[in-house]
Scaffold this motif. Structure first.
Motif, mmCIF file in Angstrom:
data_model
loop_
_atom_site.group_PDB
_atom_site.id
_atom_site.type_symbol
_atom_site.label_atom_id
_atom_site.label_comp_id
_atom_site.label_asym_id
_atom_site.label_seq_id
_atom_site.Cartn_x
_atom_site.Cartn_y
_atom_site.Cartn_z
ATOM 1 N N PRO A 150 19.672 -2.422 5.018
ATOM 2 C CA PRO A 150 19.249 -3.418 4.005
ATOM 3 C C PRO A 150 17.760 -3.731 4.053
ATOM 4 O O PRO A 150 17.130 -3.890 3.006
ATOM 5 C CB PRO A 150 20.100 -4.651 4.354
ATOM 6 N N SER A 151 17.193 -3.789 5.255
ATOM 7 C CA SER A 151 15.754 -4.046 5.347
ATOM 8 C C SER A 151 14.943 -2.909 4.757
ATOM 9 O O SER A 151 13.921 -3.135 4.099
ATOM 10 C CB SER A 151 15.361 -4.267 6.814
ATOM 11 N N LEU A 152 15.397 -1.676 4.972
ATOM 12 C CA LEU A 152 14.692 -0.540 4.395
ATOM 13 C C LEU A 152 14.753 -0.576 2.879
ATOM 14 O O LEU A 152 13.777 -0.281 2.195
ATOM 15 C CB LEU A 152 15.282 0.766 4.923
ATOM 16 N N ILE A 153 15.931 -0.931 2.326
ATOM 17 C CA ILE A 153 16.071 -1.010 0.875
ATOM 18 C C ILE A 153 15.159 -2.090 0.308
ATOM 19 O O ILE A 153 14.524 -1.929 -0.738
ATOM 20 C CB ILE A 153 17.537 -1.273 0.498
ATOM 21 N N LEU A 154 15.065 -3.220 1.027
ATOM 22 C CA LEU A 154 14.256 -4.328 0.527
ATOM 23 C C LEU A 154 12.763 -4.036 0.621
ATOM 24 O O LEU A 154 12.006 -4.335 -0.305
ATOM 25 C CB LEU A 154 14.585 -5.602 1.319
ATOM 26 N N MET A 155 12.344 -3.456 1.720
ATOM 27 C CA MET A 155 10.919 -3.386 2.029
ATOM 28 C C MET A 155 10.258 -2.054 1.704
ATOM 29 O O MET A 155 9.029 -1.965 1.726
ATOM 30 C CB MET A 155 10.691 -3.708 3.517
ATOM 31 N N MET A 156 11.008 -1.019 1.407
ATOM 32 C CA MET A 156 10.415 0.288 1.167
ATOM 33 C C MET A 156 10.631 0.776 -0.256
ATOM 34 O O MET A 156 10.339 1.930 -0.564
ATOM 35 C CB MET A 156 10.980 1.320 2.151
ATOM 36 N N SER B 39 15.785 -1.181 -9.565
ATOM 37 C CA SER B 39 15.141 -0.451 -8.476
ATOM 38 C C SER B 39 15.646 0.986 -8.400
ATOM 39 O O SER B 39 14.874 1.912 -8.138
ATOM 40 C CB SER B 39 15.385 -1.168 -7.145
ATOM 41 N N LEU B 40 16.949 1.184 -8.626
ATOM 42 C CA LEU B 40 17.482 2.550 -8.647
ATOM 43 C C LEU B 40 16.858 3.364 -9.776
ATOM 44 O O LEU B 40 16.578 4.558 -9.620
ATOM 45 C CB LEU B 40 19.005 2.508 -8.801
ATOM 46 N N PHE B 41 16.613 2.705 -10.918
ATOM 47 C CA PHE B 41 15.970 3.400 -12.031
ATOM 48 C C PHE B 41 14.534 3.782 -11.678
ATOM 49 O O PHE B 41 14.091 4.901 -11.961
ATOM 50 C CB PHE B 41 15.996 2.501 -13.276
ATOM 51 N N VAL B 42 13.808 2.847 -11.064
ATOM 52 C CA VAL B 42 12.415 3.113 -10.710
ATOM 53 C C VAL B 42 12.327 4.171 -9.611
ATOM 54 O O VAL B 42 11.455 5.049 -9.629
ATOM 55 C CB VAL B 42 11.725 1.804 -10.280
ATOM 56 N N MET B 43 13.241 4.107 -8.642
ATOM 57 C CA MET B 43 13.191 5.009 -7.500
ATOM 58 C C MET B 43 13.887 6.338 -7.759
ATOM 59 O O MET B 43 13.933 7.184 -6.847
ATOM 60 C CB MET B 43 13.848 4.339 -6.291
ATOM 61 N N ALA B 44 14.421 6.547 -8.958
ATOM 62 C CA ALA B 44 15.158 7.784 -9.238
ATOM 63 C C ALA B 44 14.316 9.039 -8.993
ATOM 64 O O ALA B 44 14.807 9.991 -8.368
ATOM 65 C CB ALA B 44 15.686 7.754 -10.669
ATOM 66 N N PRO B 45 13.057 9.130 -9.457
ATOM 67 C CA PRO B 45 12.274 10.345 -9.148
ATOM 68 C C PRO B 45 12.087 10.572 -7.655
ATOM 69 O O PRO B 45 12.173 11.714 -7.184
ATOM 70 C CB PRO B 45 10.933 10.079 -9.850
ATOM 71 N N SER C 227 11.074 -0.678 -4.704
ATOM 72 C CA SER C 227 10.557 -1.627 -5.695
ATOM 73 C C SER C 227 11.377 -2.908 -5.784
ATOM 74 O O SER C 227 11.103 -3.753 -6.644
ATOM 75 C CB SER C 227 10.551 -0.947 -7.074
ATOM 76 N N PHE C 228 12.355 -3.082 -4.910
ATOM 77 C CA PHE C 228 13.284 -4.206 -5.007
ATOM 78 C C PHE C 228 12.567 -5.546 -4.871
ATOM 79 O O PHE C 228 12.870 -6.492 -5.594
ATOM 80 C CB PHE C 228 14.372 -4.056 -3.934
ATOM 81 N N THR C 229 11.623 -5.647 -3.941
ATOM 82 C CA THR C 229 10.981 -6.933 -3.657
ATOM 83 C C THR C 229 10.231 -7.454 -4.872
ATOM 84 O O THR C 229 10.395 -8.624 -5.266
ATOM 85 C CB THR C 229 10.016 -6.784 -2.473
ATOM 86 N N ARG C 230 9.408 -6.616 -5.486
ATOM 87 C CA ARG C 230 8.629 -7.061 -6.650
ATOM 88 C C ARG C 230 9.545 -7.512 -7.785
ATOM 89 O O ARG C 230 9.317 -8.561 -8.403
ATOM 90 C CB ARG C 230 7.722 -5.939 -7.140
ATOM 91 N N ILE C 231 10.582 -6.744 -8.068
ATOM 92 C CA ILE C 231 11.460 -7.048 -9.197
ATOM 93 C C ILE C 231 12.197 -8.356 -8.965
ATOM 94 O O ILE C 231 12.293 -9.207 -9.865
ATOM 95 C CB ILE C 231 12.437 -5.880 -9.425
ATOM 96 N N LEU C 232 12.725 -8.553 -7.776
ATOM 97 C CA LEU C 232 13.490 -9.766 -7.503
ATOM 98 C C LEU C 232 12.613 -11.004 -7.546
ATOM 99 O O LEU C 232 13.026 -12.048 -8.077
ATOM 100 C CB LEU C 232 14.180 -9.642 -6.142
ATOM 101 N N VAL C 233 11.396 -10.930 -7.013
ATOM 102 C CA VAL C 233 10.497 -12.088 -7.037
ATOM 103 C C VAL C 233 10.129 -12.456 -8.465
ATOM 104 O O VAL C 233 10.121 -13.643 -8.846
ATOM 105 C CB VAL C 233 9.247 -11.801 -6.190
ATOM 106 N N VAL C 234 9.840 -11.475 -9.305
ATOM 107 C CA VAL C 234 9.478 -11.754 -10.697
ATOM 108 C C VAL C 234 10.658 -12.374 -11.442
ATOM 109 O O VAL C 234 10.490 -13.339 -12.207
ATOM 110 C CB VAL C 234 9.011 -10.463 -11.388
ATOM 111 N N LEU C 235 11.853 -11.856 -11.247
ATOM 112 C CA LEU C 235 13.024 -12.423 -11.920
ATOM 113 C C LEU C 235 13.265 -13.862 -11.483
ATOM 114 O O LEU C 235 13.635 -14.723 -12.302
ATOM 115 C CB LEU C 235 14.255 -11.570 -11.623
#
Length: 273
Positions: free
Chosen positions: A84-90, A126-132, A92-100
């Motif tokens: 979970p820490s890797l998903i959060l910190m590595m 985040s899955l959409f952004v990280m897909a590439p 785009s999840f952090t930026r998206i959640l803070v903005v929302l």
């Protein structure tokens, strides 16, 4: 005859857990060697790939040596705790959640959308952004490992390189310089030479700074509505009426008229370009 079948099933379960953790750069927390310096891996960094090689040997039907099945399962479950820490910190999840979260506060809604919905939106976006990046990890690390052309340590290194490339593109140079100076690291010749021990905190700092900048720009229109409503209520002498209650319908109306969710999601996704 059931005992070999049970052992085979345990190996299959262990193999699935191992493949799930393959994209997480476990060795990322080891200090990278600067360019031009001789490679000198630390004992911890050298032990992790060896342990994972023994754990991944069950995927090929081989009997692992030096580590029992129970210890392998314990190692994999321990690595799952940092996932979970890797998903959060590595990502785009952090930026998206803070903005929302900032947008929800700007509108004046305390529990709508609820936290579960915001986390779900941030996760899928985040899955959409990280897909590439995930596709490159699959092509360069998971697929060759499944074909048997590379070992587990090489697969983890290649997968970590893809995440490293994504993170370095989203990190500000001044944040990298700040943490490099704090770590007393030498000047890096290439972005690829920046170790994860410096890149991770710099990336998180840059993501939070970007998220607050986007949140500030989104907060301004709703703040103007609050000021106008508050001025009108004071001019009418309605001192006991809460401006937040009156302004909330207008803010919701503005957000719906401009198709706020589509604009917000599109702007967040394009901000990682």
């Amino acid at each position: 005859m059931r005992l070999p079948a049970m052992r085979q099933r345990k190996r299959q379960i262990l193999a699935a857990l191992s493949l799930f953790l393959l994209t997480a750069p476990v060795a990322a927390f080891a200090q990278a060697v600067p360019a031009g310096a001789p490679a000198a891996p630390t004992p911890a960094a050298a032990a992790i790939p060896g342990a994972l090689d023994r754990a991944f040997s069950a995927m090929n039907g081989q009997t692992p040596t030096g580590m029992s099945m129970s210890l392998q399962l314990l190692l994999i479950m321990g690595l799952l705790t940092i996932l979970p820490s890797l998903i959060l910190m590595m990502t785009s999840f952090t930026r998206i959640l803070v903005v929302l979260s900032i947008v929800r506060q700007a509108i004046g809604l305390q529990q709508s959308p609820p936290n579960q919905v915001l986390i779900g939106l941030a996760l899928f976006l985040s899955l959409f952004v990280m897909a590439p990046t995930l596709e490159k990890v699959n092509a360069n690390a998971i697929a060759p490992y499944s074909a048997g052309t590379i070992n587990a340590a090489q697969a983890i290194q290649l997968g970590g390189n893809e995440f490293h490339g994504f993170m370095i593109r989203q990190t500000r140079e001044n944040d990298l310089a700040m943490f490099a100076e704090m770590a007393k690291a030498p000047k890096f010749a290439r972005p690829q030479d920046v170790p994860f021990s410096i890149l991770l905190p710099a990336f998180v700092t840059s993501e939070l700074k970007t998220a607050f900048q986007i949140g500030f720009m989104l907060f301004l229109p709703f703040l103007v509505i609050d000021l106008v409503v508050s001025s009108v209520l004071m001019s009418l002498g309605m001192m006991m009426m809460s401006p937040a209650i009156v302004s909330m319908p207008f803010k919701l109306l503005l957000f719906v008229l401009v198709d706020g969710w589509a604009l917000l999601m599109g702007s967040l996704a394009s901000s990682f370009g």
